[in-house]
Scaffold this active site. Sequence first.
Site, PDB file in Angstrom:
ATOM      1  N   LYS A   1      -2.245  29.943 -20.015  1.00  0.00           N
ATOM      2  CA  LYS A   1      -1.963  30.247 -18.762  1.00  0.00           C
ATOM      3  C   LYS A   1      -0.809  29.480 -17.961  1.00  0.00           C
ATOM      4  O   LYS A   1      -0.623  28.463 -18.273  1.00  0.00           O
ATOM      5  CB  LYS A   1      -3.328  30.243 -17.800  1.00  0.00           C
ATOM      6  CG  LYS A   1      -3.836  28.775 -17.717  1.00  0.00           C
ATOM      7  CD  LYS A   1      -3.142  28.038 -16.475  1.00  0.00           C
ATOM      8  CE  LYS A   1      -3.523  26.652 -16.282  1.00  0.00           C
ATOM      9  NZ  LYS A   1      -2.805  25.851 -15.272  1.00  0.00           N
TER      10      LYS A   1
ATOM     11  N   VAL B   1      -1.131  19.959 -25.507  1.00  0.00           N
ATOM     12  CA  VAL B   1      -2.325  19.244 -24.786  1.00  0.00           C
ATOM     13  C   VAL B   1      -1.686  18.699 -23.554  1.00  0.00           C
ATOM     14  O   VAL B   1      -0.512  18.344 -23.310  1.00  0.00           O
ATOM     15  CB  VAL B   1      -3.208  18.508 -25.552  1.00  0.00           C
ATOM     16  CG1 VAL B   1      -3.853  19.351 -26.942  1.00  0.00           C
ATOM     17  CG2 VAL B   1      -2.280  17.258 -26.325  1.00  0.00           C
ATOM     18  N   ALA B   2      -2.852  18.644 -22.375  1.00  0.00           N
ATOM     19  CA  ALA B   2      -2.146  17.861 -21.120  1.00  0.00           C
ATOM     20  C   ALA B   2      -0.812  18.357 -20.766  1.00  0.00           C
ATOM     21  O   ALA B   2      -0.130  17.617 -20.174  1.00  0.00           O
ATOM     22  CB  ALA B   2      -2.366  16.462 -21.395  1.00  0.00           C
TER      23      ALA B   2
ATOM     24  N   ASP C   1     -10.698  25.559 -15.485  1.00  0.00           N
ATOM     25  CA  ASP C   1     -10.008  26.573 -15.991  1.00  0.00           C
ATOM     26  C   ASP C   1     -10.504  27.535 -16.824  1.00  0.00           C
ATOM     27  O   ASP C   1     -10.139  28.620 -17.361  1.00  0.00           O
ATOM     28  CB  ASP C   1      -8.551  26.035 -16.781  1.00  0.00           C
ATOM     29  CG  ASP C   1      -7.533  25.505 -15.709  1.00  0.00           C
ATOM     30  OD1 ASP C   1      -7.497  25.833 -14.616  1.00  0.00           O
ATOM     31  OD2 ASP C   1      -6.646  24.669 -16.116  1.00  0.00           O
TER      32      ASP C   1
END
Length: 282
Positions: free
Chosen positions: A8, A92-93, A133
């Site tokens: 997203k 990631v992150a 999320d």
Amino acid sequence: MEIECHAKVNLTLDVLGRRPDGYHEIRSVMVPVSLHDRLVLEPAEEEIVLESRPPATDRLEENLAYRAAALLREATGCSRGAVIRLQKTIPVAAGLAGGSTDAAGVLTGLNRLWGTGLSDGELADLAIRLGSDVPFFIWSRPARVEGIGERVTPLPVAGPLWMVVATPDVPKSTGQVYRWFDELADVGPRPDAGAMEAALARGDAAAVGRALCNVFEQVMLPRHPEIARLKEAMLAAGALGAVMSGAGPSVLGVVPDREAGGRLLERIRPLSRDAWVVRTLV
């Protein structure tokens, strides 16, 4: 069973305040994009097995995909197991919700595979227990997201948009970003979510570009000039607008079409660790 778990981006993100329980109220216009992880689910007798490539760096009990399977089993009383094979592409992150989308894919997929029969609303009630999320991805369509992420209102959109999403090599802790934001004496420009929603409904990419806004830029860009340079490079190279996604460090730049995205990608690639031309999903 094979599932695409999409990333997203936040076209707008506003933090409205901190609640007594420590969580923050937000309002965000979010859209899923074509960048995705690939999830394969297979039935097993009792055990939940997670296989991730590249290998997951967190402990099994902390991995969101594993936790989603365990939570669904606990909530429904199901005793069946599953093999979860995850091919990661989303970094990631990075502000793209790579872990959250995988968790939602496990919830929706195992709900079908195990025949547990939960509705989307019931799955979303479980999803918020995994992260703010995760409920968005139960539906995975353009939406206004409010509260702590539990209120998801689908939005009408005229069609897909094209954009470049790029992730600079910047470490980030979402909790730290919220703490920095709480320390702000004065919050600067805030998003006009209504303008963004109207632009999406018209399919007006230029208006979407003008309405991009993320209040977390006020604490991230001064501390991480790499993000600011990436955003500025996108604008200088012709993006209709650019903004950091989520708590960063990824930046998205809206473009008129796929070809413009390819040209922009080549211009900004040296400033990013990963970069893609993507379209929004409707």
